[in-house]
Design a protein around this motif. Structure first.
Motif, short mmCIF file in Angstrom:
data_model
loop_
_atom_site.label_atom_id
_atom_site.label_comp_id
_atom_site.label_asym_id
_atom_site.label_seq_id
_atom_site.Cartn_x
_atom_site.Cartn_y
_atom_site.Cartn_z
N SER A 62 -78.33 12.91 59.51
CA SER A 62 -78.19 13.43 58.04
C SER A 62 -79.65 13.06 57.54
O SER A 62 -79.84 14.01 56.62
N SER A 63 -80.42 12.04 57.54
CA SER A 63 -81.46 11.64 56.83
C SER A 63 -82.50 12.44 57.55
O SER A 63 -83.56 13.26 56.63
N VAL A 64 -82.88 12.81 59.00
CA VAL A 64 -83.71 13.84 59.23
C VAL A 64 -83.69 14.99 58.79
O VAL A 64 -84.55 15.74 58.48
N ARG A 65 -82.25 15.60 58.78
CA ARG A 65 -82.18 16.97 57.95
C ARG A 65 -82.47 16.99 56.67
O ARG A 65 -83.23 17.97 56.05
N ALA A 66 -82.23 15.91 55.96
CA ALA A 66 -82.54 15.86 54.45
C ALA A 66 -84.28 16.06 54.35
O ALA A 66 -84.57 16.73 53.40
N LEU A 67 -84.90 15.05 55.12
CA LEU A 67 -86.28 15.05 55.24
C LEU A 67 -86.72 16.47 55.40
O LEU A 67 -87.79 16.97 54.79
N LEU A 68 -86.31 17.16 56.33
CA LEU A 68 -86.61 18.59 56.52
C LEU A 68 -86.68 19.50 55.64
O LEU A 68 -87.37 20.36 55.77
N ARG A 69 -85.62 19.11 54.86
CA ARG A 69 -85.37 20.10 53.83
C ARG A 69 -86.08 19.83 52.65
O ARG A 69 -86.13 20.54 51.47
N GLY A 70 -87.12 18.70 52.83
CA GLY A 70 -88.04 18.15 51.50
C GLY A 70 -87.67 17.48 50.80
O GLY A 70 -88.23 17.20 49.73
N GLU A 71 -86.44 16.96 50.92
CA GLU A 71 -85.73 15.84 49.75
C GLU A 71 -86.29 14.56 50.07
O GLU A 71 -87.02 14.05 51.17
N ARG A 72 -86.14 13.87 48.90
CA ARG A 72 -86.62 12.31 48.89
C ARG A 72 -85.31 11.76 49.33
O ARG A 72 -84.26 11.78 48.83
N VAL A 73 -85.58 10.89 50.33
CA VAL A 73 -84.31 10.11 50.98
C VAL A 73 -84.21 8.55 50.55
O VAL A 73 -85.19 8.01 50.99
N GLU A 74 -83.31 7.85 50.32
CA GLU A 74 -83.07 6.53 49.90
C GLU A 74 -81.68 6.59 50.53
O GLU A 74 -80.57 6.88 50.26
N LEU A 75 -81.91 5.53 51.66
CA LEU A 75 -80.66 5.24 52.54
C LEU A 75 -80.53 3.75 52.76
O LEU A 75 -81.41 3.27 53.43
N GLU A 76 -79.31 3.07 52.22
CA GLU A 76 -79.29 2.01 52.74
C GLU A 76 -77.82 1.95 53.79
O GLU A 76 -76.78 1.43 53.13
N GLY A 77 -78.01 2.23 54.93
CA GLY A 77 -77.12 2.49 55.86
C GLY A 77 -76.52 1.33 56.55
O GLY A 77 -77.35 0.13 56.66
N ARG A 78 -75.49 1.50 57.45
CA ARG A 78 -75.29 0.52 58.37
C ARG A 78 -76.42 0.12 59.59
O ARG A 78 -76.71 -0.82 60.01
N GLU A 79 -77.21 1.42 59.98
CA GLU A 79 -78.41 1.08 60.95
C GLU A 79 -79.47 1.68 60.48
O GLU A 79 -80.62 1.19 61.07
N VAL A 80 -79.58 2.46 59.32
CA VAL A 80 -80.87 3.12 59.14
C VAL A 80 -81.18 2.66 57.73
O VAL A 80 -80.15 2.79 56.64
N ARG A 81 -82.28 2.28 57.43
CA ARG A 81 -82.84 1.98 55.94
C ARG A 81 -83.97 2.83 55.53
O ARG A 81 -84.79 2.74 56.18
N LEU A 82 -83.80 3.74 54.68
CA LEU A 82 -85.10 4.16 54.09
C LEU A 82 -85.29 4.26 52.69
O LEU A 82 -84.22 4.36 51.87
N ALA A 83 -86.43 3.81 52.13
CA ALA A 83 -86.63 3.35 50.83
C ALA A 83 -87.71 4.55 50.37
O ALA A 83 -88.97 4.55 50.41
N ASP A 84 -86.86 5.51 49.42
CA ASP A 84 -87.99 6.55 48.85
C ASP A 84 -88.93 7.25 49.68
O ASP A 84 -90.21 7.21 49.36
#
Length: 294
Positions: free
Chosen positions: A122-144
């Protein structure tokens, strides 16, 4: 004449220095795809894809698969975006769980493999679409996180999965599903039902890998395939006799490709077994009515 895309795998046991020449040879034969492998201890998927793309002009190159535990989704997206910008429309990025024993051996086994795969794709696809990703998941954490150079044409991100819950996950979050060697038409139909249950879109494509060995000597073909079907059967938990292959004469192999197409495969990727793989591949393409480009 079949409408299914035909691909070929560059086997993980073949030396990496042979990849550029093999890629040029199979492109000249007229295949649609070349798939490279990333298995722990063998070759890197991104570097192998780069070699294949750089050596060819039109082939679509698939990576089957990059294990989610080995990389941050941010790094995955950066690597994939670089290739997709330089070679637009020619890349398919496959991501999967990875073999759990292998992941444990390098200290990256996920607490929840399903959560890790879903959050990674989900986060890779969003990043490839040029989106800014903020995710605090069970396994993945991405900050801005946002890519500076996202691809103009985001490549398909497909899930390489086997088990029912993972197939449903693929239907929910991926652009397509990569189905491992040994799965026949009935398995493909079952996989289609599971990705549809997960909510797959109408253009969610199934890519099916298949061991392939062809020749007029049935015993010689069976002998060449035996280590593959025995080893893979053990991994799948089925007897060697139940491991589907594309094999026999070229005409028989072509008919088996058509059976996979009827079952729902959009692409069939042949993993050639035995001597002279390019020659064998050429006979299957001829039996399928595919014309070489040279």
């Amino acid at each position: 004449m079949t409408n299914v895309r035909i691909g070929v795998m560059y086997d993980r046991d073949w030396a990496p220095e042979g990849l550029p020449g093999f890629a040029r040879d199979v492109e000249a034969l007229g295949v649609d795809d070349l798939w490279v492998v990333e298995d722990l201890g063998w070759n890197g998927g991104i570097s192998a894809a780069s070699l294949a793309l750089g050596a060819t002009e039109r082939l679509r190159v698939g990576i089957g698969i990059m294990p989610a535990p080995l990389r941050s989704p941010a790094l995955l997206a950066m690597e994939v975006a670089t290739l997709a910008r330089v070679f637009p429309g020619r890349l398919v990025a496959g991501i999967g769980h990875g073999v759990q024993e292998w992941m444990a051996s390098v200290g990256v086994a996920a607490r929840s493999p399903l959560a890790l795969l879903e959050e990674t794709i989900s986060s890779v696809r969003a990043l490839l679409r040029g989106e800014r990703v903020e995710l605090e998941g069970r396994e993945v954490r991405l900050a801005d996180i946002q890519l500076v150079h996202p691809p103009v044409e985001p490549p398909p991100v497909v899930a390489g999965v086997v088990r029912p819950r993972s197939l449903e996950l693929s239907g929910r979050v991926a652009d397509g599903t990569l189905i491992a060697e040994g799965h026949g038409p009935h398995d493909v139909e079952s996989a289609r039902a599971l990705v549809d249950k997960g909510g797959a879109s109408a253009d969610h494509a199934l890519t099916v890998l298949a061991f392939c060995s062809v020749g007029d000597d049935a015993e010689q073909v069976a002998r060449a395939l035996r280590p593959c079907v025995e080893g893979h059967g053990a991994w799948l938990g089925r007897s060697p006799e139940r491991v589907f292959t594309v094999s026999g004469t070229a005409e028989e192999a072509a008919e088996q490709v058509r059976e996979l197409e009827v079952a729902g495969a959009g692409t069939v990727v042949l993993r050639m077994v035995g001597p002279e793989p390019v020659r064998q591949l050429g006979t299957v393409l001829k039996a399928l009515g595919r014309q070489a480009q040279n």
